[in-house]
Enzyme design. Structure first.
Site, PDB file in Angstrom:
ATOM      1  N   GLU A  38       0.821  -1.211   0.000  1.00 10.83           N
ATOM      2  CA  GLU A  38       0.000   0.000   0.000  1.00 10.83           C
ATOM      3  C   GLU A  38       0.861   1.271   0.000  1.00 10.83           C
ATOM      4  O   GLU A  38       1.751   1.419   0.859  1.00 10.83           O
ATOM      5  CB  GLU A  38      -0.925  -0.026   1.231  1.00 10.83           C
ATOM      6  CG  GLU A  38      -1.805   1.198   1.383  1.00 10.83           C
ATOM      7  CD  GLU A  38      -2.708   1.469   0.191  1.00 10.83           C
ATOM      8  OE1 GLU A  38      -3.325   0.510  -0.318  1.00 10.83           O
ATOM      9  OE2 GLU A  38      -2.782   2.631  -0.248  1.00 10.83           O
ATOM     10  N   THR A  82      -5.867   1.092  -5.397  1.00 15.58           N
ATOM     11  CA  THR A  82      -5.355  -0.275  -5.197  1.00 15.58           C
ATOM     12  C   THR A  82      -5.967  -1.247  -6.206  1.00 15.58           C
ATOM     13  O   THR A  82      -5.263  -2.075  -6.792  1.00 15.58           O
ATOM     14  CB  THR A  82      -5.681  -0.816  -3.790  1.00 15.58           C
ATOM     15  OG1 THR A  82      -5.270   0.122  -2.814  1.00 15.58           O
ATOM     16  CG2 THR A  82      -4.988  -2.142  -3.532  1.00 15.58           C
ATOM     17  N   HIS A 197      -1.537   3.483   4.655  1.00 15.04           N
ATOM     18  CA  HIS A 197      -2.621   4.125   3.900  1.00 15.04           C
ATOM     19  C   HIS A 197      -2.920   5.479   4.529  1.00 15.04           C
ATOM     20  O   HIS A 197      -2.861   5.620   5.753  1.00 15.04           O
ATOM     21  CB  HIS A 197      -3.867   3.224   3.939  1.00 15.04           C
ATOM     22  CG  HIS A 197      -4.928   3.615   2.958  1.00 15.04           C
ATOM     23  ND1 HIS A 197      -5.687   4.752   3.095  1.00 15.04           N
ATOM     24  CD2 HIS A 197      -5.347   3.020   1.821  1.00 15.04           C
ATOM     25  CE1 HIS A 197      -6.523   4.839   2.085  1.00 15.04           C
ATOM     26  NE2 HIS A 197      -6.348   3.806   1.294  1.00 15.04           N
ATOM     27  N   ASP A 256       1.507  -0.076  -4.952  1.00 12.65           N
ATOM     28  CA  ASP A 256       0.282   0.033  -5.756  1.00 12.65           C
ATOM     29  C   ASP A 256       0.102   1.393  -6.428  1.00 12.65           C
ATOM     30  O   ASP A 256      -0.345   1.478  -7.567  1.00 12.65           O
ATOM     31  CB  ASP A 256      -0.970  -0.383  -4.949  1.00 12.65           C
ATOM     32  CG  ASP A 256      -1.250   0.483  -3.727  1.00 12.65           C
ATOM     33  OD1 ASP A 256      -0.404   1.321  -3.355  1.00 12.65           O
ATOM     34  OD2 ASP A 256      -2.339   0.312  -3.123  1.00 12.65           O
ATOM     35  N   HIS A 257       0.470   2.473  -5.724  1.00 13.00           N
ATOM     36  CA  HIS A 257       0.263   3.833  -6.271  1.00 13.00           C
ATOM     37  C   HIS A 257       0.902   4.814  -5.307  1.00 13.00           C
ATOM     38  O   HIS A 257       1.381   4.414  -4.236  1.00 13.00           O
ATOM     39  CB  HIS A 257      -1.230   4.135  -6.430  1.00 13.00           C
ATOM     40  CG  HIS A 257      -2.033   3.855  -5.193  1.00 13.00           C
ATOM     41  ND1 HIS A 257      -1.945   4.645  -4.067  1.00 13.00           N
ATOM     42  CD2 HIS A 257      -2.859   2.836  -4.871  1.00 13.00           C
ATOM     43  CE1 HIS A 257      -2.719   4.139  -3.129  1.00 13.00           C
ATOM     44  NE2 HIS A 257      -3.279   3.028  -3.570  1.00 13.00           N
TER      45      HIS A 257
END
Ligand code: GP9
Ligand code: MN
Length: 413
Positions: A38, A82, A197, A256-257
């Site tokens: 994450e 995600t 997150h 993921d990003h």
């Protein structure tokens, strides 16, 4: 109809390069463990924050003799965050521009990596300590042929084991490895972490480094949760070793990003010590990608420019699974002829020489503004590529494709 698939397929064939012969099958028959990390960003790797090492374990991995690390690897996610990264990984298709494809096209026919590995005798599953309907995962995982989903119901969250969005990554990994012990082998198990997150909150005991000191609390805390995620991955490796699952598995880690949006550019500029131009913003879309193959001795730092679209072809080749006739928009990152052309979901792109961002053409490496005409030919190519991929999804074209033979199914039948 199927004639549209012919057009897309021709496009994909034109850009297809043969996967690496050298790397083909070097992880054949092994379990595939993928960690979707994450919000993990490349700028934290091999970096310090006020003298503190942010990712000590991942830093070690970049030097490890069994690990290939890709520092020039980009995320290509859009609104689906995600879930878009999962979509890219499983299908080697771009996510959609205007919506989260997990929500809008969960009823489609797909030819996912999971389904393919399932056909090769792998037990396939995703493990993630959140409610199963988040991002519509339960529906989409069915469509993508993933056998099992260990959602929050599969976990026991003891006292002190939850923070922020839910279960902490360390106990999550521990219990996920326990699930793996029960799985028939070989298995493909993908673990999605949660602690790193937004809003990046932690309990005191899990803060392994101090906060950063900018005016963005978000960025300040991000370093701490990233440090925690690094620790969790280390514990995952230890746990796999303890449980006897390590030797016979290949372990893939990817971010993921981004975790830090452009709203925090001022704080980011303070940290990096340079102005965040559109060029720098594009470079901040790099996410780490690690391929760890125990006992392989294949470790090196691979500077190849690549992206999430390349995960499926790269991993299938390592496992020795032939994907030659699949409709994949990415290519094997180990292929000698891999083309360095990464297209972001919003149309920005990166090539070996140029970065197109903020409607300007920059020189890759220096960030100097170049004459627009250097980027111009690639702008249309990028748009076309995204449109072909969008068509695949919007028109559900894979229902006309026989994945076994690589032939079209006549839509009249
Ligand atoms: C939720 C988790 C986070 O289950 O995957 O999703 P994100 O907000 O990063 O897309
Ligand atoms: Mn995410």
């Amino acid at each position: 109809d199927s004639s549209q698939l012919v057009e897309v397929n021709n496009h994909v064939r034109t850009h297809h390069v043969d996967p690496s012969e050298e790397m083909k099958g070097i992880a054949e028959g092994k379990n595939l463990i993928i960690v979707t990390m994450e919000s993990m960003q490349t700028f934290t790797i091999n970096a310090e924050m006020n003298g503190e090492t942010v990712t000590p374990f991942l830093n070690e991995l970049t030097e490890d003799e069994d690990t290939i690390y890709f520092p020039n690897f980009y995320h290509q996610t859009g609104l689906g965050k995600t879930s878009d990264s999962e979509f890219l990984l499983e299908n080697s298709l771009y996510p959609l521009g205007g919506s989260a494809v997990f929500f809008t096209h969960a009823g489609n026919t797909y030819n996912s990596m999971a389904e393919k590995l399932g056909n090769e005798g792998y037990a396939t599953n995703v493990q993630h300590a959140n409610t199963k309907s988040f991002w519509n995962r339960d529906m989409m995982y069915d469509s993508m042929g993933i056998d099992e989903f260990h959602d929050i119901e599969s976990y026991e969250i003891g006292e002190g084991q939850a923070v922020n969005w839910g279960m902490k990554d360390i106990p999550f990994f521990e219990q996920s490895v326990a699930h793996m012990k029960e799985m028939p082998q070989p298995f493909y198990s993908r673990l999605i972490t949660l602690t790193n997150h937004f809003p990046f909150t932690l309990e005191e005991e899990d803060k392994l480094i101090p906060e950063f000191d900018s005016n963005s609390g978000t960025l300040n805390r991000f370093f701490q949760t990233t440090r925690y995620l690094d620790e969790a991955v280390k514990e995952l490796f230890d746990e796999l070793k303890e449980q006897g699952l390590y030797e016979n598995s290949v372990i893939i880690l990817y971010g993921d990003h981004y975790g830090i949006s452009e709203n925090h550019n001022a704080a980011m500029a303070q940290y990096l010590g340079k102005e965040i131009t559109p060029y720098e913003s594009a470079q901040l879309q790099r996410v780490p990608f690690f391929v760890h193959i125990p006992g392989s001795g294949e470790g090196h730092i691979n500077e190849k420019i690549g992206a999430q679209i390349d995960l499926r072809p790269t991993l299938l080749n390592l496992l020795g699974v032939d994907a030659g006739s699949d409709v994949q928009f990415g290519n094997d990152l180990f292929a000698p002829d891999h083309e360095e052309f990464v297209i972001f979901r919003d149309g920005r792109f990166v090539t070996e020489n140029y970065v197109f961002a903020g409607n300007k053409c920059y020189e890759n490496g220096t960030g100097e503004i170049m004459n627009f005409e250097f980027c111009e030919p690639h702008i249309d190519e990028a748009i076309a590529e995204l449109e072909y991929s969008d068509n695949m999804i919007i028109k559900d074209l894979l229902r006309f494709y026989d994945e076994e033979t690589g032939e079209l199914i006549d839509s009249e039948k």
